[in-house]
Design an enzyme around this catalytic site. Structure first.
Site, short mmCIF file in Angstrom:
data_model
loop_
_atom_site.label_atom_id
_atom_site.label_comp_id
_atom_site.label_asym_id
_atom_site.label_seq_id
_atom_site.Cartn_x
_atom_site.Cartn_y
_atom_site.Cartn_z
N GLU A 1 -7.29 1.50 -0.37
CA GLU A 1 -6.65 1.95 0.87
C GLU A 1 -7.07 3.38 1.18
OE1 GLU A 1 -2.88 -0.42 1.78
OE2 GLU A 1 -2.28 1.20 0.46
N SER B 1 -4.56 -0.08 8.27
CA SER B 1 -4.64 -0.53 9.67
C SER B 1 -5.32 -1.89 9.83
CB SER B 1 -5.33 0.53 10.55
OG SER B 1 -4.60 1.75 10.50
N GLY C 1 -1.81 3.66 8.45
CA GLY C 1 -0.87 3.96 9.52
C GLY C 1 -1.48 4.76 10.67
N HIS D 1 0.58 3.63 -4.69
CA HIS D 1 0.39 3.73 -3.25
C HIS D 1 0.27 5.22 -2.87
CE1 HIS D 1 1.10 3.63 1.05
NE2 HIS D 1 0.73 2.36 1.01
N ASN E 1 3.32 -4.90 3.09
CA ASN E 1 4.12 -3.79 2.57
C ASN E 1 4.98 -3.24 3.71
OD1 ASN E 1 5.07 -1.37 1.53
ND2 ASN E 1 3.07 -0.34 1.54
N LYS F 1 7.19 -1.00 3.58
CA LYS F 1 7.58 0.43 3.43
C LYS F 1 9.09 0.56 3.70
CE LYS F 1 2.90 1.57 4.61
NZ LYS F 1 1.93 2.57 5.03
N GLU G 1 1.41 6.93 -0.55
CA GLU G 1 2.67 7.60 -0.17
C GLU G 1 3.48 7.96 -1.41
OE1 GLU G 1 3.93 4.62 2.67
OE2 GLU G 1 2.16 5.15 3.86
#
Ligand code: PGA
Length: 250
Positions: A167, A212, A173, A95, A9, A11, A97
């Site tokens: 996740e 990560s 991140g 996701h 991904n 992003k 985000e």
């Protein structure tokens, strides 16, 4: 048997040059053809270039989001049929985000998953708890709730198209990966919940870990019984790292 899936991904990162680098890197790399599925998920504008760059490689392309309606006055939105025209095979839905920064709720995420499945695109449903929810020991409720919110709105046939990615938000991140035991524990809960729907579905659905993941920890995470692949953010932006993770899965 569940074929591992490694999905990168990007992003809001990348460029035409990076697409080209990845295309070249994968052209030079050999994989056992059916041992592993690989997806690169760049931003929308690069999909056509990515489709071309990965021709002749095992890499399939994915999109980072879509809108749950077929067409209409939805400025800025992209539909499943448009993605299909550009050779998109996977699309991320839910996701963290998108849930937090773009305020997408369970209803929107379900609509996206349905729209994707209707076009033959595989939705990768992302679920995961925040640090606060983990500290309060509510992670199971949160991730199973996010799973049920989509599963309950799909038909038996539609459910079979889904991939799920666990996740933990606190691992995305941050460089702070869930331990293999922490990840496996949640994956086992997810699979147990899937058994309430259908034994066969539970055995066959791919459950990815994301947060990560990198070459140094991929092997250990991917060797867990219920981890069938990875959704990779940061480490998917470097061809060598991403390919190393693919090899760890294959
Ligand atoms: P990360 O991102 O690998 O950079 O933690 C994972 C993701 O958000 O999908």
């Amino acid at each position: 048997m569940r074929i591992p899936l490694i999905a990168g991904n990007w992003k809001m990162n990348g460029s035409l040059a990076l697409i080209e680098d990845f295309g070249n890197a994968f052209s030079r790399t050999s994989f056992l053809s059916s041992a592993i599925d690989i997806a690169v998920i760049p931003p929308f504008p690069y999909l056509a270039n990515a489709d071309e760059a990965f021709e002749g490689t095992p890499v399939q392309i994915g999109a980072q989001t879509l809108y749950g309606e077929a067409s209409g006055a939805f400025t800025g939105a992209v539909s499943a049929s448009m993605l299909k025209e550009f050779g998109v095979h996977y699309v991320l839905v839910g996701h963290s985000e998108r849930r937090t920064l773009f305020k997408e709720d369970d209803a929107a995420i379900l609509a996206q998953a349905r729209a994707a499945i209707d076009e033959g695109i595989v939705p990768i449903l992302c679920v995961g708890e925040t640090l606060e929810e983990r500290d309060e020991n509510r992670f199971d409720d949160v991730v199973l709730g996010q799973l049920d919110a989509v599963m309950n709105g799909l038909s038996e046939e539609q459910r079979r198209q889904l991939v799920v990615a666990y996740e933990p938000v606190w691992a995305i991140g941050t460089g702070r990966t869930a331990t293999p035991e922490q990840a496996q524990e949640v994956h086992a809960s997810l699979r147990a919940r899937l058994r309430h729907y259908d034994e066969n579905l539970a055995d066959n659905m791919r459950l990815l870990y994301g947060g990560s993941m990198k070459p140094a920890n991929a092997q250990e995470l991917l060797s867990q019984a219920d981890i069938d692949g990875g959704l990779i953010g940061g480490a998917s932006l470097k061809p060598d790292d991403f390919i190393a993770i693919c090899h760890a899965a294959g």
